[in-house]
Design a protein around this motif. Structure first.
Motif, short mmCIF file in Angstrom:
data_model
loop_
_atom_site.label_atom_id
_atom_site.label_comp_id
_atom_site.label_asym_id
_atom_site.label_seq_id
_atom_site.Cartn_x
_atom_site.Cartn_y
_atom_site.Cartn_z
N ARG A 26 48.45 27.52 -38.18
CA ARG A 26 49.67 28.31 -38.35
C ARG A 26 49.61 29.44 -37.32
NH1 ARG A 26 52.16 28.96 -43.31
NH2 ARG A 26 50.19 28.46 -44.28
N ALA A 27 50.69 29.60 -36.56
CA ALA A 27 50.80 30.70 -35.61
C ALA A 27 51.92 31.61 -36.10
CB ALA A 27 51.11 30.17 -34.22
N GLN A 39 46.23 19.97 -34.61
CA GLN A 39 45.20 20.54 -33.75
C GLN A 39 45.49 20.27 -32.27
OE1 GLN A 39 42.58 22.55 -35.09
NE2 GLN A 39 42.80 23.16 -32.96
N HIS A 40 46.00 19.09 -31.97
CA HIS A 40 46.31 18.74 -30.58
C HIS A 40 47.31 19.72 -29.97
CE1 HIS A 40 47.59 16.43 -27.08
NE2 HIS A 40 48.83 16.59 -27.49
N HIS A 41 48.41 19.97 -30.67
CA HIS A 41 49.42 20.86 -30.12
C HIS A 41 49.00 22.33 -30.19
CE1 HIS A 41 52.15 17.31 -30.31
NE2 HIS A 41 52.39 17.81 -29.11
N ALA A 42 48.19 22.69 -31.16
CA ALA A 42 47.64 24.05 -31.19
C ALA A 42 46.79 24.30 -29.94
CB ALA A 42 46.82 24.27 -32.45
N ASN A 46 47.79 27.05 -27.09
CA ASN A 46 46.94 28.20 -27.42
C ASN A 46 47.14 29.37 -26.45
OD1 ASN A 46 44.85 29.51 -28.97
ND2 ASN A 46 43.53 29.17 -27.19
N ASP A 47 47.10 29.10 -25.15
CA ASP A 47 47.23 30.19 -24.17
C ASP A 47 48.56 30.92 -24.30
OD1 ASP A 47 44.71 29.59 -23.20
OD2 ASP A 47 45.46 28.42 -21.50
N LYS A 48 49.64 30.17 -24.46
CA LYS A 48 50.97 30.78 -24.59
C LYS A 48 51.08 31.58 -25.89
CE LYS A 48 55.16 31.58 -23.30
NZ LYS A 48 55.44 32.44 -22.16
N GLN A 53 50.94 37.19 -28.34
CA GLN A 53 50.22 37.97 -29.35
C GLN A 53 50.45 37.43 -30.76
OE1 GLN A 53 51.34 42.06 -28.61
NE2 GLN A 53 50.01 42.16 -26.82
N ALA A 54 50.48 36.12 -30.87
CA ALA A 54 50.62 35.48 -32.18
C ALA A 54 49.29 35.56 -32.93
CB ALA A 54 51.02 34.02 -32.01
N THR A 55 49.37 35.67 -34.23
CA THR A 55 48.19 35.59 -35.07
C THR A 55 47.98 34.11 -35.37
OG1 THR A 55 48.68 37.73 -36.06
CG2 THR A 55 47.20 36.28 -37.28
N ILE A 56 46.81 33.59 -35.03
CA ILE A 56 46.55 32.17 -35.18
C ILE A 56 45.55 31.96 -36.31
CG2 ILE A 56 45.64 30.11 -34.04
CD1 ILE A 56 46.59 31.46 -31.39
N GLU A 57 45.97 31.14 -37.26
CA GLU A 57 45.12 30.85 -38.42
C GLU A 57 44.91 29.35 -38.48
OE1 GLU A 57 47.23 32.55 -41.63
OE2 GLU A 57 46.79 34.58 -40.98
N ALA A 58 43.65 28.95 -38.43
CA ALA A 58 43.33 27.52 -38.45
C ALA A 58 42.70 27.15 -39.78
CB ALA A 58 42.37 27.20 -37.31
#
Length: 64
Positions: A26-27, A39-42, A46-48, A53-58
């Motif tokens: 979740r971004a 996971q593939h699209h995350a 990821n760099d973008k 400044q998205a909060t990324i929760e895996a």
């Protein structure tokens, strides 16, 4: 408490916004929106997402 973000765990019903596969990440964007990714699209975005400044929760990776 104002400004507190409560994240609900991902479920089997949560799907990747890009391809429809099971969501693993979740971004949460600074604007308040959220995106779900497999996971593939995350990995692909990821760099973008970090640039935005998205909060990324895996999802936790299960132990073997």
């Amino acid at each position: 408490m104002p400004g507190t973000l409560t994240i609900t765990p991902l479920t089997a019903a949560d799907r990747c916004d890009r391809c429809g596969a099971a969501a693993k990440v979740r971004a949460v964007l600074a604007s308040g929106g959220e995106l779900l990714f497999c996971q593939h699209h995350a990995n692909a975005y990821n760099d973008k997402l970090r640039e935005l400044q998205a909060t990324i929760e895996a999802e936790p990776v299960p132990a073997l």
